[in-house]
Design a protein around this motif. Structure first.
Motif, PDB file in Angstrom:
ATOM      1  N   LYS A   1       1.947  -0.509   4.702  1.00 49.60           N
ATOM      2  CA  LYS A   1       1.650  -1.740   5.448  1.00 49.60           C
ATOM      3  C   LYS A   1       2.760  -2.765   5.246  1.00 49.60           C
ATOM      4  CE  LYS A   1      -2.457  -0.636   6.892  1.00 49.60           C
ATOM      5  NZ  LYS A   1      -2.737  -0.510   8.303  1.00 49.60           N
ATOM      6  N   PHE A   2       3.061  -3.500   6.284  1.00 53.19           N
ATOM      7  CA  PHE A   2       3.988  -4.648   6.201  1.00 53.19           C
ATOM      8  C   PHE A   2       5.296  -4.293   5.493  1.00 53.19           C
ATOM      9  CE2 PHE A   2      -0.413  -6.340   5.907  1.00 53.19           C
ATOM     10  CZ  PHE A   2      -0.485  -6.850   7.192  1.00 53.19           C
ATOM     11  N   ILE A   3       5.896  -3.187   5.885  1.00 48.05           N
ATOM     12  CA  ILE A   3       7.174  -2.797   5.286  1.00 48.05           C
ATOM     13  C   ILE A   3       8.179  -3.877   5.672  1.00 48.05           C
ATOM     14  CG2 ILE A   3       8.905  -0.984   5.101  1.00 48.05           C
ATOM     15  CD1 ILE A   3       6.686   0.978   6.084  1.00 48.05           C
TER      16      ILE A   3
ATOM     17  N   ASN B   1       0.849  -1.200   0.000  1.00 45.56           N
ATOM     18  CA  ASN B   1       0.000   0.000   0.000  1.00 45.56           C
ATOM     19  C   ASN B   1       0.877   1.239   0.000  1.00 45.56           C
ATOM     20  OD1 ASN B   1      -2.183  -1.672   0.022  1.00 45.56           O
ATOM     21  ND2 ASN B   1      -3.028  -0.934   1.946  1.00 45.56           N
ATOM     22  N   SER B   2       1.700   1.327  -1.002  1.00 44.39           N
ATOM     23  CA  SER B   2       2.690   2.403  -1.118  1.00 44.39           C
ATOM     24  C   SER B   2       2.089   3.606  -1.829  1.00 44.39           C
ATOM     25  CB  SER B   2       3.900   1.875  -1.898  1.00 44.39           C
ATOM     26  OG  SER B   2       4.948   2.796  -1.858  1.00 44.39           O
ATOM     27  N   ALA B   3       2.114   4.755  -1.160  1.00 42.38           N
ATOM     28  CA  ALA B   3       1.548   5.972  -1.732  1.00 42.38           C
ATOM     29  C   ALA B   3       2.509   6.590  -2.732  1.00 42.38           C
ATOM     30  CB  ALA B   3       1.241   6.975  -0.621  1.00 42.38           C
ATOM     31  N   HIS B   4       1.938   7.145  -3.776  1.00 47.04           N
ATOM     32  CA  HIS B   4       2.707   7.896  -4.770  1.00 47.04           C
ATOM     33  C   HIS B   4       2.119   9.306  -4.785  1.00 47.04           C
ATOM     34  CE1 HIS B   4       5.426   8.149  -8.173  1.00 47.04           C
ATOM     35  NE2 HIS B   4       4.513   8.943  -8.717  1.00 47.04           N
TER      36      HIS B   4
ATOM     37  N   ALA C   1       5.125   7.961   1.019  1.00 51.25           N
ATOM     38  CA  ALA C   1       4.985   6.581   0.532  1.00 51.25           C
ATOM     39  C   ALA C   1       4.589   5.624   1.637  1.00 51.25           C
ATOM     40  CB  ALA C   1       6.284   6.120  -0.125  1.00 51.25           C
ATOM     41  N   VAL C   2       5.037   5.896   2.859  1.00 52.49           N
ATOM     42  CA  VAL C   2       4.765   4.975   3.967  1.00 52.49           C
ATOM     43  C   VAL C   2       3.755   5.505   4.986  1.00 52.49           C
ATOM     44  CG1 VAL C   2       7.041   3.904   3.770  1.00 52.49           C
ATOM     45  CG2 VAL C   2       6.718   5.762   5.404  1.00 52.49           C
TER      46      VAL C   2
ATOM     47  N   TRP D   1      -0.076   2.330  -4.824  1.00 56.84           N
ATOM     48  CA  TRP D   1       0.381   1.124  -5.497  1.00 56.84           C
ATOM     49  C   TRP D   1       0.229  -0.057  -4.547  1.00 56.84           C
ATOM     50  CZ3 TRP D   1       5.687   2.915  -7.907  1.00 56.84           C
ATOM     51  CH2 TRP D   1       5.458   4.001  -8.746  1.00 56.84           C
ATOM     52  N   ASN D   2      -0.025  -1.238  -5.098  1.00 56.12           N
ATOM     53  CA  ASN D   2      -0.104  -2.441  -4.261  1.00 56.12           C
ATOM     54  C   ASN D   2       1.169  -2.602  -3.444  1.00 56.12           C
ATOM     55  OD1 ASN D   2      -2.625  -3.068  -5.262  1.00 56.12           O
ATOM     56  ND2 ASN D   2      -1.829  -4.446  -6.820  1.00 56.12           N
ATOM     57  N   PHE D   3       2.295  -2.354  -4.073  1.00 54.99           N
ATOM     58  CA  PHE D   3       3.585  -2.398  -3.384  1.00 54.99           C
ATOM     59  C   PHE D   3       4.601  -1.592  -4.178  1.00 54.99           C
ATOM     60  CE2 PHE D   3       3.815  -5.812  -6.420  1.00 54.99           C
ATOM     61  CZ  PHE D   3       5.123  -5.771  -6.882  1.00 54.99           C
ATOM     62  N   HIS D   4       5.668  -1.220  -3.507  1.00 53.41           N
ATOM     63  CA  HIS D   4       6.809  -0.594  -4.167  1.00 53.41           C
ATOM     64  C   HIS D   4       8.063  -1.093  -3.467  1.00 53.41           C
ATOM     65  CE1 HIS D   4       8.977   2.151  -6.690  1.00 53.41           C
ATOM     66  NE2 HIS D   4       9.516   2.760  -5.650  1.00 53.41           N
ATOM     67  N   VAL D   5       9.141  -1.216  -4.207  1.00 54.12           N
ATOM     68  CA  VAL D   5      10.394  -1.770  -3.687  1.00 54.12           C
ATOM     69  C   VAL D   5      11.501  -0.734  -3.854  1.00 54.12           C
ATOM     70  CG1 VAL D   5      12.082  -3.630  -3.957  1.00 54.12           C
ATOM     71  CG2 VAL D   5       9.640  -4.104  -4.257  1.00 54.12           C
ATOM     72  N   TRP D   6      12.342  -0.613  -2.838  1.00 51.65           N
ATOM     73  CA  TRP D   6      13.529   0.237  -2.913  1.00 51.65           C
ATOM     74  C   TRP D   6      14.648  -0.430  -2.131  1.00 51.65           C
ATOM     75  CZ3 TRP D   6       9.051   2.612  -0.635  1.00 51.65           C
ATOM     76  CH2 TRP D   6       9.021   2.597   0.752  1.00 51.65           C
TER      77      TRP D   6
END
Length: 189
Positions: free
Chosen positions: A138-140, A16-19, A110-111, A46-51
């Motif tokens: 969520k669930f970082i 649940n990553s905000a843009h 984003a979080v 976004w459903n998820f985002h990765v960094w």
């Protein structure tokens, strides 16, 4: 590459990553009076985002911000004119220090952005009808060293969400309590 240079690095996934395109620290959804979604914002979730996170000493920001730093290899927005994101201190993100350089406000959103729903009445008038402070970030997670287990690192990015306590009272009781409040206010004047 960073690991090859001896810099501790790990991959982070944020669900649940905000843009937040306009960097107002909220994700705004607009609807008309009938409830139909209006296309008035470029914000999205976004459903998820990765960094990536890398462990740095921050001489530029001060030792308070040493530790894990966010670097996004796939930035979707320009920062200072070029596509880049980071290194943003996870400590700064958790503490809400969104005025620091290196995109801390973008990663904070984003979080931890609020998801706000507005009724759009006209170009000059909108009404906030709902704000969800728990939907984003969520669930970082990262992968555990040596296993395929998930390690929850949400606490590195944000404080626990405060749970609301609901009180079950009837409308009549609520209305009566307002009358009592008015009596107290009149007496105090």
């Amino acid at each position: 590459v960073l690991r090859a240079l001896g810099i501790p690095t790990r991959v982070i996934t944020n669900f649940n990553s905000a843009h937040d395109r306009n960097i107002n620290l909220s994700i705004d959804k607009y609807i008309d009076a009938s409830g139909k979604t209006l296309d008035l914002t470029e914000d999205s979730v976004w459903n998820f985002h990765v960094w990536n996170e890398c462990w740095f000493t921050r001489r530029d920001l001060g030792s308070f911000y040493d530790g894990w730093q966010v670097l996004d290899a796939t930035p979707q927005e320009r920062s200072k004119g070029i596509y880049q994101c980071g290194p943003a201190s996870t400590r700064a993100i958790k503490e809400g220090d969104v005025n620091l350089d290196y995109d801390s406000s973008f990663v904070f959103a984003a979080v931890n952005a609020d998801y706000v729903t507005w009724i759009h009445h006209s170009k000059k008038r909108k009404e906030r009808i709902y704000s969800d402070t728990r939907r984003i970030g969520k669930f970082i997670s990262t992968k555990a060293v040596g296993t395929n287990s998930r390690v929850d690192v949400t606490a590195s990015y944000k404080y626990p969400e405060v749970r609301e306590i609901s009180f079950n009272i009837s409308y009549a009781q609520y209305k009566d309590s307002l009358k009592e409040d008015r009596k107290i206010l009149v007496t105090a004047l």
